[in-house]
Design an enzyme around this catalytic site. Structure first.
Site, PDB file in Angstrom:
ATOM      1  N   ARG A  30       0.874  -1.178   0.000  1.00  0.00           N
ATOM      2  CA  ARG A  30       0.000   0.000   0.000  1.00  0.00           C
ATOM      3  C   ARG A  30       0.905   1.220   0.000  1.00  0.00           C
ATOM      4  O   ARG A  30       1.475   1.550   1.027  1.00  0.00           O
ATOM      5  CB  ARG A  30      -0.891  -0.025   1.256  1.00  0.00           C
ATOM      6  CG  ARG A  30      -2.057   0.951   1.203  1.00  0.00           C
ATOM      7  CD  ARG A  30      -2.757   1.001   2.563  1.00  0.00           C
ATOM      8  NE  ARG A  30      -2.052   1.905   3.478  1.00  0.00           N
ATOM      9  CZ  ARG A  30      -2.260   1.942   4.802  1.00  0.00           C
ATOM     10  NH1 ARG A  30      -3.136   1.139   5.375  1.00  0.00           N
ATOM     11  NH2 ARG A  30      -1.591   2.791   5.555  1.00  0.00           N
TER      12      ARG A  30
ATOM     13  N   HIS B  61      -3.825   4.759   4.518  1.00  0.00           N
ATOM     14  CA  HIS B  61      -5.072   3.987   4.444  1.00  0.00           C
ATOM     15  C   HIS B  61      -6.109   4.741   3.619  1.00  0.00           C
ATOM     16  O   HIS B  61      -6.759   4.198   2.746  1.00  0.00           O
ATOM     17  CB  HIS B  61      -5.612   3.709   5.846  1.00  0.00           C
ATOM     18  CG  HIS B  61      -7.084   3.398   5.871  1.00  0.00           C
ATOM     19  ND1 HIS B  61      -7.594   2.234   5.340  1.00  0.00           N
ATOM     20  CD2 HIS B  61      -8.142   4.113   6.321  1.00  0.00           C
ATOM     21  CE1 HIS B  61      -8.915   2.246   5.482  1.00  0.00           C
ATOM     22  NE2 HIS B  61      -9.272   3.373   6.062  1.00  0.00           N
TER      23      HIS B  61
ATOM     24  N   TYR C 276       2.721   5.593  11.939  1.00  0.00           N
ATOM     25  CA  TYR C 276       2.883   4.180  12.312  1.00  0.00           C
ATOM     26  C   TYR C 276       3.746   3.368  11.344  1.00  0.00           C
ATOM     27  O   TYR C 276       3.982   2.193  11.567  1.00  0.00           O
ATOM     28  CB  TYR C 276       1.513   3.509  12.447  1.00  0.00           C
ATOM     29  CG  TYR C 276       0.621   3.655  11.227  1.00  0.00           C
ATOM     30  CD1 TYR C 276       0.759   2.800  10.138  1.00  0.00           C
ATOM     31  CD2 TYR C 276      -0.362   4.644  11.166  1.00  0.00           C
ATOM     32  CE1 TYR C 276      -0.049   2.924   9.022  1.00  0.00           C
ATOM     33  CE2 TYR C 276      -1.178   4.787  10.059  1.00  0.00           C
ATOM     34  CZ  TYR C 276      -1.017   3.921   8.987  1.00  0.00           C
ATOM     35  OH  TYR C 276      -1.817   4.056   7.886  1.00  0.00           O
TER      36      TYR C 276
END
Lengths: 369, 324
Positions: A269, A273, A282
């Site tokens: 990815r 998100h 993170y």
């Protein structure tokens, strides 16, 4: 096309890979695909990437409220799209599948209409962006609730089996979805009934911020299939040809009445998100930089070069052509205007009951005053 | 015309619809070989085979969720949840998928399906075999909710629910399954969803109820008649969308409304009916609408009969209205 032989073994310890990082074909069989199809894979991957970039611009310029970037998933999504029979098989996608639905043929104007939340959205702008659907192409409209589309995919596959329609239900989801009870419920029931379904995990190893190590203690996602008595394929989802061939085998296996399977396509990815997320909180930038080195597009370009199918001028023209199509579709969608506010009361039921008539009247009066 | 219990009427409705339309299929726990724990589907698997009367894994999410996909793909599934108390693992499927599929797709997809479930108390079932969760369903846009109280209604409304183009939650008061028999036509008949039944005409007070509580409501009405009163009794039958017109015209006539239901009081169907009548008929009422309901506790075992509206409680509330 029914597979004459089984090419892939489930539950491999290493991901199934047909093209290596250098673009070399490393499989023990000939790919047998015509040049135009090999080029088409690249075209669709590039279109998916450019769509993603366009969506990022729309969020940065405040034209849309939300996006779920799919960059890094292109090889997996294009592989899936080409393996199923478009408009015949059903797709049950999730919210990070814009590249997949584009490759499947959902018109760009509809994609932008859904992204803008205006009258160009065939679903009447009722859901957040990144929730496409298309009755015409058998794309079951995305539902935000994670894994809630898995049991419906099983149900559709059951209907296909009972009525012998020769169709297959392909259902995609992220790695986080595999922790939901509905995921288990759907796979288990499909396996018991040997329903023609293929469950596909686009595993990018992050559920928003939660790493796969906090999601499951399983060695990988594919291995979970063993618990249901169905094959699980562990696949390099950055390899479009591996994604395509494994998906094709799983789909044709289901079509032939041999039951469902689970396919895990390991991807990256590249974005956060969603547009509401800051992944630097993170995920280290070093990790991301390493992943970007494994970008599926350059890797497939190297494959095309090795096959003698790469032409820089062709690639440049392709990029230009897709960019123009994206811009034209965006402009068309922007013209569509706002949906009629009173459409809010449609499609709750097949016909409006008295209480919705009353509430609709109330809003109509307010709008007129 | 044969007489039937409520459970026999359900079985007959399922049988007739399966015979009429091969898209109709049943799925649920124990519905096949065993014919359901209450025997609603008895004999149907033998008649229609294991594919159309399908025993499923023990998973409400799988049952309701699969029904959504079956329906979206063109079947007419009738899912059985063994007890209404056990629907909750399937609620995401019912609320997020079934109820909103038509809306979220802008009318492209829909889920014409029925979810049947035994509901209510009075069988010494404790709190996980006695609840009446209809308000949860009614509160979720996109679902129609039926709660039957007679064999005749059960047959006519279940057949209508199966043919309806929207998802319908069909609730069957388990204490009434074998409580009464009545004549039920074997000929084709359908009852309209959303239409109440006036069980008794009167002019002094309007009693509105549905489902299991119709038993106590009708008993209370008999006692009122014996005391020289003329109560009007309405059985809602459908609680979403409920029949406002019938209730309003009755309450306007009598000026007194009492709503009776064994479901918990707060945020209930009874509250909705009472509030609507207050809003629309305020100056025609002779007394404020009252509710007699189950208590806002979990459903208790030892106090099974006391939890539900008793005839005494209904009569006391009626007296308050009449003496107001």
């Amino acid at each position: 096309m029914v597979q004459e032989k089984v090419r892939f073994q489930p539950f491999s310890s290493e991901p199934i890979r047909l093209v290596d990082e250098q673009g070399r074909w490393i499989a023990p069989f000939e790919h047998g695909l015509p040049p135009e199809q090999l080029r088409r894979f690249y075209r669709d991957m590039l279109a998916a990437r450019l769509l993603d970039e366009k969506l990022v611009i729309l969020i940065r310029t405040g034209k849309t409220s939300f996006i779920a970037p799919h960059a890094g998933h292109e090889a997996a999504q294009v592989g899936i799209a080409h393996a199923l029979r478009k408009g015949h098989d059903w797709l049950f996608p999730y919210y990070r599948d814009m590249g997949l639905v584009l490759a499947l043929g959902v018109p760009l104007v509809e994609i932008f209409g859904q992204t803008l939340g205006n009258a160009a959205d065939p679903a009447k702008a009722r859901q957040m962006p990144s929730h496409p659907g298309s009755k015409a192409l058998n794309v079951f409209t995305v539902c935000s609730a994670i894994a809630s589309h898995i049991p419906p995919a099983t149900g559709a596959a059951l209907s296909m089996k009972l009525r012998r329609t020769g169709q297959v239900a392909v259902c995609t989801f992220g790695d986080g979805a595999t922790s939901e009870g509905d995921w288990h419920a759907g796979l288990n029931f499909a396996a018991v009934q040997q329903a023609p379904a293929v469950f596909v995990c686009e595993n990018n190893r992050y559920a928003i911020s939660v790493n796969i190590s906090k999601q499951t203690a399983s060695e990988n996602i594919a291995i979970k299939a063993q618990a249901y008595g169905i094959p699980g394929y562990y696949v390099d989802g950055l390899d479009v040809l591996a994604s395509y061939f494994v998906m094709q085998e799983a789909i044709e296996r289901a079509r032939a009445g041999e039951g469902p399977s689970l396919v895990e396509l390991v991807v990256h990815r590249f974005g956060a998100h969603s547009s509401a997320d800051d992944d630097s909180r993170y995920r280290s930038r070093e990790e991301l930089a390493t992943e970007r080195q494994q970008d599926p597009l350059p890797r497939y370009q190297r494959f095309l070069e090795q096959q003698g199918l790469w032409d820089a001028q062709w690639a440049n023209e392709l990029r230009l052509e897709i960019s123009k199509a994206l811009e034209a579709a965006l402009q068309e969608a922007l013209q569509a205007g706002e949906p009629d506010p009173l459409e809010m009361f449609d499609d709750v039921y097949a016909a409006r009951p008295w209480h919705l008539e009353e509430q609709r009247r109330l809003l109509a009066e307010e709008l007129q005053s | 015309m044969p007489t039937m219990t409520l459970i026999q009427a359900i079985n007959a409705a399922l049988d007739e619809e399966m015979k009429r339309d091969e898209r109709v299929m049943l799925l649920g726990e124990d519905v096949g070989r065993r014919g359901g724990v209450f025997l609603a589907t008895e004999g149907l698997q033998q008649k229609y085979g294991p594919d159309r009367v399908m025993d499923t894994p023990l998973s409400e999410a799988a049952i309701i969720g699969a029904a959504v996909g079956l329906a979206a793909h063109g079947m007419r599934p009738v899912a059985e949840i063994q007890f209404a108390d056990y629907v909750f693992p399937g609620i995401d499927q019912l609320f997020s998928q079934a109820a909103k599929l038509r809306y979220r797709s802008g009318g492209q997809f829909s889920a014409p399906m029925v979810v049947r479930m035994p509901t209510g108390g009075g069988v010494k079932g404790g709190h996980h075999h006695s609840q009446s969760p209809e308000a949860h369903f009614a509160h979720t846009a996109g679902l129609k909710v039926i709660v039957v109280s007679t064999p005749y209604d059960a047959k006519g409304l279940l057949k209508a629910a199966i043919r309806d183009d929207d998802p319908v939650v069909f609730m069957e008061p388990k204490r009434l399954y074998r409580a009464v028999k009545e004549e039920v036509p074997t000929d084709e008949f359908l009852l309209p969803i959303g239409k109440a039944a006036v069980r008794r005409q009167g002019r002094d007070i309007t009693l509105v109820s549905y489902g299991g509580s119709m038993v106590e409501t009708l008993k209370a009405a008999e006692e009122m008649v014996a005391a020289g009163l003329e109560p009007e009794v309405i059985d809602l039958r459908t609680v979403m969308p409920w029949d406002k017109e019938t209730v309003l015209s009755s309450a306007a006539k009598t000026g007194r409304l009492l709503v009776i239901s064994e479901a918990p009081r707060t945020a209930s169907i009874a509250s909705e009916v009472a509030a609507t009548v207050s809003e629309e008929l305020f100056d025609q009422l002779l007394a404020p609408p009252l509710r007699v309901t189950g208590f806002d506790t979990p459903y208790p075992l030892a106090q099974d009969k006391l939890y539900m509206p008793t005839v005494t409680r209904i009569l006391n509330a009626a007296k308050r209205l009449l003496d107001y």
